[in-house]
Write a protein that holds these residues in place. Sequence first.
Motif, mmCIF file in Angstrom:
data_model
loop_
_atom_site.group_PDB
_atom_site.id
_atom_site.type_symbol
_atom_site.label_atom_id
_atom_site.label_comp_id
_atom_site.label_asym_id
_atom_site.label_seq_id
_atom_site.Cartn_x
_atom_site.Cartn_y
_atom_site.Cartn_z
ATOM 1 N N GLU A 28 55.095 37.096 30.962
ATOM 2 C CA GLU A 28 53.799 36.838 31.251
ATOM 3 C C GLU A 28 53.745 36.684 32.669
ATOM 4 O O GLU A 28 54.535 35.767 33.195
ATOM 5 C CB GLU A 28 52.875 36.038 30.503
ATOM 6 C CG GLU A 28 52.863 36.726 28.955
ATOM 7 C CD GLU A 28 51.810 37.736 28.759
ATOM 8 O OE1 GLU A 28 50.909 37.844 30.011
ATOM 9 O OE2 GLU A 28 51.637 38.423 27.914
ATOM 10 N N THR A 110 41.430 32.659 32.682
ATOM 11 C CA THR A 110 40.424 32.891 31.748
ATOM 12 C C THR A 110 39.062 32.677 32.686
ATOM 13 O O THR A 110 38.118 33.278 32.073
ATOM 14 C CB THR A 110 40.274 31.599 30.971
ATOM 15 O OG1 THR A 110 40.001 30.396 31.601
ATOM 16 C CG2 THR A 110 41.482 31.523 29.876
ATOM 17 N N GLY A 113 37.916 36.927 35.400
ATOM 18 C CA GLY A 113 37.206 37.954 35.397
ATOM 19 C C GLY A 113 35.754 37.387 35.870
ATOM 20 O O GLY A 113 34.983 38.331 36.417
ATOM 21 N N TRP A 132 49.209 40.052 40.437
ATOM 22 C CA TRP A 132 50.044 39.221 39.361
ATOM 23 C C TRP A 132 51.349 38.679 39.540
ATOM 24 O O TRP A 132 52.353 39.578 40.152
ATOM 25 C CB TRP A 132 50.060 39.808 37.913
ATOM 26 C CG TRP A 132 48.645 40.256 37.241
ATOM 27 C CD1 TRP A 132 48.151 41.361 37.478
ATOM 28 C CD2 TRP A 132 47.422 39.426 36.804
ATOM 29 N NE1 TRP A 132 47.185 41.650 36.992
ATOM 30 C CE2 TRP A 132 46.664 40.493 36.620
ATOM 31 C CE3 TRP A 132 47.437 38.286 36.512
ATOM 32 C CZ2 TRP A 132 45.293 40.265 35.868
ATOM 33 C CZ3 TRP A 132 46.025 37.815 36.081
ATOM 34 C CH2 TRP A 132 45.195 38.835 35.709
ATOM 35 N N ASP A 208 36.524 42.152 32.084
ATOM 36 C CA ASP A 208 37.554 41.993 31.381
ATOM 37 C C ASP A 208 39.140 42.283 32.115
ATOM 38 O O ASP A 208 39.539 43.310 32.003
ATOM 39 C CB ASP A 208 37.519 42.502 30.103
ATOM 40 C CG ASP A 208 38.529 42.129 29.170
ATOM 41 O OD1 ASP A 208 39.152 41.367 29.262
ATOM 42 O OD2 ASP A 208 38.447 43.093 28.039
ATOM 43 N N LEU A 209 39.619 41.110 32.478
ATOM 44 C CA LEU A 209 40.876 41.331 33.408
ATOM 45 C C LEU A 209 42.211 41.156 32.514
ATOM 46 O O LEU A 209 42.154 39.920 32.013
ATOM 47 C CB LEU A 209 40.956 40.620 34.839
ATOM 48 C CG LEU A 209 39.996 41.024 35.574
ATOM 49 C CD1 LEU A 209 40.082 40.122 36.774
ATOM 50 C CD2 LEU A 209 39.825 42.218 36.142
ATOM 51 N N GLU A 210 42.685 42.094 32.062
ATOM 52 C CA GLU A 210 44.017 41.808 31.296
ATOM 53 C C GLU A 210 45.405 41.413 32.154
ATOM 54 O O GLU A 210 45.731 42.257 33.219
ATOM 55 C CB GLU A 210 44.471 42.703 30.304
ATOM 56 C CG GLU A 210 43.385 42.930 29.221
ATOM 57 C CD GLU A 210 43.289 41.801 28.218
ATOM 58 O OE1 GLU A 210 44.452 41.084 28.101
ATOM 59 O OE2 GLU A 210 42.457 41.667 27.629
ATOM 60 N N PRO A 211 46.237 40.415 32.015
ATOM 61 C CA PRO A 211 47.268 39.848 32.988
ATOM 62 C C PRO A 211 48.264 40.897 32.585
ATOM 63 O O PRO A 211 48.625 41.465 31.635
ATOM 64 C CB PRO A 211 47.814 38.869 32.474
ATOM 65 C CG PRO A 211 46.462 38.120 31.930
ATOM 66 C CD PRO A 211 45.681 39.179 31.367
ATOM 67 N N ALA A 212 48.785 41.902 33.944
ATOM 68 C CA ALA A 212 49.804 42.589 33.775
ATOM 69 C C ALA A 212 51.321 42.110 33.393
ATOM 70 O O ALA A 212 51.756 40.914 34.397
ATOM 71 C CB ALA A 212 50.072 43.735 34.883
ATOM 72 N N ARG A 213 51.930 42.405 32.481
ATOM 73 C CA ARG A 213 53.309 41.761 32.297
ATOM 74 C C ARG A 213 54.323 42.190 33.210
ATOM 75 O O ARG A 213 54.181 43.195 34.062
ATOM 76 C CB ARG A 213 53.653 42.180 30.881
ATOM 77 C CG ARG A 213 52.937 41.790 29.689
ATOM 78 C CD ARG A 213 53.680 41.962 28.315
ATOM 79 N NE ARG A 213 55.051 41.384 28.251
ATOM 80 C CZ ARG A 213 54.908 40.200 27.681
ATOM 81 N NH1 ARG A 213 53.973 39.312 27.452
ATOM 82 N NH2 ARG A 213 56.197 39.558 27.703
#
Length: 231
Positions: A28, A110, A113, A132, A208-213
């Motif tokens: 992560e 958190t 976004g 990221w 809605d921002l999802e962290p890129a692995r």
Amino acid sequence: MTSAATARHGTPDAPLLVVRGEAELDVEPEVARIGITVGARGRDRRSTLDDLTRRNTAVLDLVKSYGRAVEELSTGAFSLTPELAERGRGERVRSYRGRVHLGAEFSDFTVLGELTTRLADLELTRVDGPWWSLRPGSPVHAEARRRAVAEAVQRAREYAEALGTTLAALTELADTGTEPSRPGLSSFARGARRMSRADASEPAEPLDLEPARLRVAAGVEARFTMAPPRL
């Protein structure tokens, strides 16, 4: 043969074994960065500068309102450029365009976004990112290197066992690189607002921002000498 030549080429009494060790970790991200560009445009230099100053202050106040979630906030390039008229004689200024570039870094994803949406909803404000990444001193890099070395030693032992012998000494260990991957980034921008009064009274929905692995890879090249095998 000199000891240096032995280490590089080996001898029948001390055969040389060269192996590579590699490791990849899927982790992560630890920080996220965004770029913010604040703009202003007008026919008068002073009014354009005043608008740019006002909007820049609004952006700074908004970002700072998120407190400890913001690890770093910095101002980059500033410009105020006259734009000349395309027609007519002489250097007649048609308008002025101003820009201020800012950068912000976050560890609390958190709020990201909500904040990016609020920023993009401001007048003549553009938001790019997020990017990221890991921190420069992240222990993830050290763990990847340890695993790469462990794989090199294990691989060398397996080759030596296949020859019915054992490793004698490590003569050289070279780092072939540790790099995080560069995942894709999202980019969005909104210029001067074109919203009805009803729309303007309602805040935009947070993105809605999802962290890129991230993929962290490490590699080493190791040289060992072995006890002479019985062939």
